[in-house]
Enzyme design. Sequence first.
Site, mmCIF file in Angstrom:
data_model
loop_
_atom_site.group_PDB
_atom_site.id
_atom_site.type_symbol
_atom_site.label_atom_id
_atom_site.label_comp_id
_atom_site.label_asym_id
_atom_site.label_seq_id
_atom_site.Cartn_x
_atom_site.Cartn_y
_atom_site.Cartn_z
ATOM 1 N N GLY A 186 14.573 -28.206 7.562
ATOM 2 C CA GLY A 186 15.741 -28.432 8.123
ATOM 3 C C GLY A 186 15.493 -28.498 9.869
ATOM 4 N N ASP A 221 12.649 -24.364 3.522
ATOM 5 C CA ASP A 221 12.929 -23.637 4.772
ATOM 6 C C ASP A 221 13.301 -22.256 4.866
ATOM 7 O OD1 ASP A 221 13.668 -23.541 7.854
ATOM 8 O OD2 ASP A 221 13.643 -25.577 7.670
ATOM 9 N N SER A 249 9.653 -18.740 2.638
ATOM 10 C CA SER A 249 8.602 -18.762 3.961
ATOM 11 C C SER A 249 7.190 -19.326 3.335
ATOM 12 C CB SER A 249 8.510 -17.417 4.625
ATOM 13 O OG SER A 249 7.450 -17.442 5.542
ATOM 14 N N ALA A 286 6.014 -29.453 7.713
ATOM 15 C CA ALA A 286 6.298 -29.364 9.202
ATOM 16 C C ALA A 286 6.870 -27.828 9.693
ATOM 17 C CB ALA A 286 7.685 -30.288 8.925
ATOM 18 N N LYS A 294 -0.687 -30.919 21.902
ATOM 19 C CA LYS A 294 -0.975 -29.822 22.480
ATOM 20 C C LYS A 294 -2.166 -28.919 21.700
ATOM 21 C CE LYS A 294 3.529 -28.643 24.070
ATOM 22 N NZ LYS A 294 4.050 -30.213 24.170
ATOM 23 N N VAL A 301 8.902 -35.034 21.423
ATOM 24 C CA VAL A 301 9.927 -35.828 20.656
ATOM 25 C C VAL A 301 11.240 -35.460 21.217
ATOM 26 C CG1 VAL A 301 11.116 -36.247 18.470
ATOM 27 C CG2 VAL A 301 8.801 -35.430 18.435
ATOM 28 N N LEU A 302 11.681 -37.001 21.622
ATOM 29 C CA LEU A 302 12.951 -37.002 22.394
ATOM 30 C C LEU A 302 14.087 -36.352 21.617
ATOM 31 C CD1 LEU A 302 12.891 -40.524 24.090
ATOM 32 C CD2 LEU A 302 12.847 -38.346 25.520
ATOM 33 N N ARG A 339 4.756 -22.761 33.340
ATOM 34 C CA ARG A 339 4.766 -21.610 32.459
ATOM 35 C C ARG A 339 3.611 -21.110 31.914
ATOM 36 N NH1 ARG A 339 9.668 -23.884 28.550
ATOM 37 N NH2 ARG A 339 7.944 -25.492 28.535
#
Length: 622
Positions: A302, A325, A353, A375, A421, A460-461, A552
């Site tokens: 989702g 999800d 989960s 994902a 990352k 991701v835009l 941050r």
Amino acid sequence: MKQENGKRAMTAGLRRTMVIFVLDMLCIAGSFFLALWMRFEFRLGAIPQMYLNEYLKIIGPWIVICLVVFQLFRLYNSIWSFVSIDELFRIILAYGVLLAAGLAYVLILKIDMPRSFYFAGFIMSFMSTTALRFSYRFMRQLMAGISTEKSERDRILMIGAGEAGRQLIREINSNPRLGSRVVCIIDDNPSKRRRYLDGVEIAGGRQEIPDAVKKYQVNKIIFAIPTCDGQDRKEILDICSKTGCRVQAVPGMFQLVNGEVSVSKLRDVELQDLLGRDPIQVNLEEICRYISGKVVMVTGGGGSIGSELCRQIAKSNPEQLIIFDIYENNAYDIQMELRHTHPELNLEVLIGSVRDMGRLDDVMAKYRPELVFHAAAHKHVPLMEDSPNEAIKNNVFGTYKMAMASVKYGVKKFVLISTDKAVNPTNIMGASKRLCEMVVQMMNRRSPNTDFVAVRFGNVLGSNGSVIPLFKKQIAEGGPVTVTHPEITRFFMTIPEAVSLVLQAGYYAKGGEIFILDMGQPVKIDTMARNLIRLSGHEPDVDIKIVYTGLRPGEKLYEEILMAEEGLQETSNKLIHIGKPIVMDDEEFCHQLDRLEKACEEETEDMKDIVASVVPTYRRKK
């Protein structure tokens, strides 16, 4: 209601055709009478009665012949608002046929009229019937120009003097209801400079855009070059973004091919147009071939990436698609969307989960997926810095448990969604994703029947939590727009690009690879914010302030794509590369996972230190 409207439209169309018939008759009759009158120096009394009688005898049948030929050449089927060179060509062909028919008509009936009667009458007939068809468009454009000048909302600069630009100029300048007018064109082709397209001057190349905006008082720019490559598109749109004009663009090449270029299809320029590279191309046939007929499971289905995975998988004819999800609202939204767009899809949407091994056992045993796209993950860097144990529980052990269930129940391919990352991470989220990659590579070595791979990409835009939605919200509220640091950069791609890469990586997967996308040059976030402000019609630091808030916790200025020791291998898609696995001790790694799991259960305060001992490249910021 629709039938009544259809009948009214047919009646109106028939009425217009009859009007054209009558006008053609008058043009033909008038042309040949004028030719006879001219022959006798415009003195009606000088025309011999025998010629008048002959004219009256032959003109009726000749008009009928002309109308029949016109109908054969579809001269009554055109839309007069858009009559063009095609109609002119058909008129010329029709009169070519009429020339031959006229000669036969004269010879068969032995018509005796002055030679100038035939020649002048034929020429004037051609000119008048042609002028009749083009006069409506001319008058419409003239009135549109007068009307537009009175109620002009947009003065448009068109970029691109090609077919797309021509179609848009014609539509805009012939439709007064749009309240717009194309006042100049920009095209980099020097041979087109100072020439005209549909009456609009081509003012010069891209460097003339700022001057043209001032000279022609432009307030809107339309980018109409669907074939433009990524770097040129970025350069041109960068110039446009500094003019203060609203910028729109044609969607793409396929609209031009399908004849769908129109004002209604224009879209606002988005930041993905400014990435400076072409969209990622994947082999859709390969993707369809390995997904078609398979049971496919998407965890985190989702979310931003997961839902797009589901959309693209649904197009590839899977035997069954399972969306898994923990968040029921997200799962419900994608379920409703797919049921609407793909009613034939065998779809199962399940709540659960990836941290719950019992639930995973139940789902995997029942549905037996052959492909798993993993994902599900926590991804927000600052939130995970404050809750590091949750990052490890969900990301690392969710991946580990999902991987073990995949091996147990015979999954053929397991694809992990990773991130840039994970490369030399400076935050717990990135370190947790690096641990996920290590889990995947270990599981691949231990599980010969399941191919485990990871796919790594940048920001991701438009995804949930990305800077673009935040910037847009801040701009809509009048600012300020917050940027952490003036020099911070990130790699970006669109959601469909990221997902197509994931799917193609699944096809290439032989086991153990980390797939990496060549995303071009990194984008400075400050530049992105300023461009977005300009594209919204505002001036940065004048209309909307930009405020720098400082990095941050766990955030670094520059993201990296590859660890130094990984190296690169090419695939058949030149923009997709493979990072070689790093050698590690699987037994030792298993012991380290046990230690991490125990630390999670105890809700340790030292999670970051423990992770740093497992991930050598984790450069924790104090």
